[in-house]
Design a protein around this motif. Structure first.
Motif, PDB file in Angstrom:
ATOM      1  N   ILE A  74       0.838  -1.205   0.000  1.00 13.44           N
ATOM      2  CA  ILE A  74       0.000   0.000   0.000  1.00 13.44           C
ATOM      3  C   ILE A  74       0.874   1.256   0.000  1.00 13.44           C
ATOM      4  O   ILE A  74       0.625   2.202  -0.753  1.00 13.44           O
ATOM      5  N   ARG A  78       1.133   4.173  -2.962  1.00 13.25           N
ATOM      6  CA  ARG A  78       0.883   5.591  -2.669  1.00 13.25           C
ATOM      7  C   ARG A  78       2.086   6.456  -3.027  1.00 13.25           C
ATOM      8  O   ARG A  78       1.926   7.549  -3.615  1.00 13.25           O
ATOM      9  N   VAL A 102      -4.680  -2.518  -2.356  1.00 11.91           N
ATOM     10  CA  VAL A 102      -3.940  -1.590  -3.225  1.00 11.91           C
ATOM     11  C   VAL A 102      -4.886  -0.876  -4.189  1.00 11.91           C
ATOM     12  O   VAL A 102      -4.578   0.222  -4.666  1.00 11.91           O
ATOM     13  N   ALA A 105      -5.923   2.183  -2.657  1.00 13.33           N
ATOM     14  CA  ALA A 105      -4.811   3.145  -2.581  1.00 13.33           C
ATOM     15  C   ALA A 105      -4.666   3.975  -3.856  1.00 13.33           C
ATOM     16  O   ALA A 105      -4.047   5.037  -3.827  1.00 13.33           O
TER      17      ALA A 105
END
Length: 389
Positions: A74, A78, A102, A105
């Motif tokens: 994650i 990001r 994810v 994210a």
């Protein structure tokens, strides 16, 4: 255009990653910018990582937890989005290492999901029961009852199911590798927008076949691949005349397969794991390549690679194989798990080199016409444009 690719493994020994890297290279040749986020989990030793932002991969019990929550993945997604500012996200797999979180994210970015296994509807990704029969159950209590999951992993896998359901609305477009794969996904609640097969690289035709009949197999050595069925079929054929087998690959059943081939008195060469170039060279003498899978594989990379080489293919009539092999033209299709039927389909090739050459040539032309890398890549590049239109 900036494209962010997400996949469970950066190691190019992972077949889906290898396919994804070819597509990524095509996107860059077309003038697009790309980035990849993937885990450092090792598929081969030593690993051959594609250029990527690596997050932490896991094995064993830790992997089961990471399939639900992998903070490293994650954070990597990001960071990459903040730095790279992609226009869209192409997801290949996020069920074994990255975790479905994810998808959250990436925020509001359009997501294309290229399904390459049944993980979206099945915890083990294969829709296959432990006894080798196809699974017809919805994911849930049946996974525990049928022995697909242990009590220790059941709770975490059901948590992952809930996460997959929660992120599904964020996926803008889903592709599958074959019509049969799409049918399975849709039957269990995952809509598919388009079928786009894996591509195969253009390659030189193999040399003319030699005097001795050779059966070839390439792939992982485990029970679901049907290699024990191949040995039993080969034993029936060997009783009628000389026959050589070449088995390329490695896996958990390697030792058991060697023992079984010795018990049957077969002339088998086990190569172990080979790189792609070594694999092609090793399989070049094969009169026919056998793909005896017991489960409905979504596609068949080894099948299209054999066809591109100019090798006839005898494969199980299930999953994507049935859409690749033209029965009686480029090879034969047989019922999965039936050694007698497999021997019957292989027998004409072992007796008739001209037949093997003819079906191999027809297979090569079909691979060029229907499964080239260039055709697959053009379709995805056009799809990217459509998603941003």
């Amino acid at each position: 255009m900036r494209i962010l690719y997400l996949h469970d493994y950066a190691d190019l020994a992972d077949a889906p990653m290898y396919q994804l890297q070819k597509l990524r290279a095509a996107a860059e040749r077309a003038g697009h910018e790309t980035q990849l986020v993937a885990s450092d989990a090792v598929v081969s030793n030593p690993p051959d990582y594609a250029p990527a932002t690596l997050c932490r991969g896991h094995r064993g019990r830790a992997q089961v937890v990471a399939q639900v929550l992998n903070p490293s993945a994650i954070a990597a997604v990001r960071r990459t989005i903040a730095r790279f500012r992609p226009d869209l996200v192409h997801l290949r797999m996020a069920g074994w290492q990255l975790s479905p979180l994810v998808i959250r994210a990436v925020g509001d970015l359009p997501v294309l999901y290229q399904a390459c296994i049944y993980k979206a509807v099945c915890p083990n990704g294969r829709k296959l029961l432990p006894d080798g029969s196809p699974c017809t159950y919805e994911a849930g209590a049946a996974c525990l009852r049928e022995g697909c999951l242990t009590p220790q992993t059941f709770v975490l896998q059901m948590m992952q199911r809930r996460l997959i359901g929660a992120v599904q609305p964020r996926i803008r477009y889903t592709t599958a590798l074959s019509r049969r794969m799409a049918d399975v996904l849709e039957r269990f609640g995952w809509p598919v927008d388009e079928v786009i097969p894996n591509g195969v690289e253009m390659a030189a035709r193999r040399p003319p076949l030699g005097e001795a009949a050779v059966l070839g197999y390439a792939g992982r050595l485990d029970r679901e691949k049907g290699v024990f069925v191949l040995l039993d079929a080969a034993a029936r054929l060997a009783a009628r005349g000389p026959l050589k087998l070449l088995i390329a690959g490695d896996g958990p059943d390697a030792a058991a397969l060697k023992t079984r081939s010795a018990e049957l008195g077969l002339d088998v060469r086990f190569t172990g794991h080979l790189g792609r170039a070594e694999m092609e060279a090793a399989l070049a003498p094969a009169w026919v390549q056998v793909v005896p899978s017991l489960w409905e594989e979504p596609f068949g990379n080894v099948t299209t690679e054999a066809m591109m080489r100019g090798t006839a293919v005898v494969a199980s009539n299930g999953g994507g194989q049935a859409e690749i092999v033209k029965d009686g033209v480029t090879g034969r299709l047989v019922p999965p798990g039936n050694a007698e039927a497999l021997a019957g389909a292989l027998s004409p090739y072992t007796k008739d080199r001209a037949l093997a050459e003819a079906h191999g040539e027809a297979g090569r032309q079909r691979a060029i016409d229907a499964f080239s890398d260039q055709a697959t890549q053009r379709r995805y590049l056009a799809l990217y444009e459509d998603l941003l239109a």
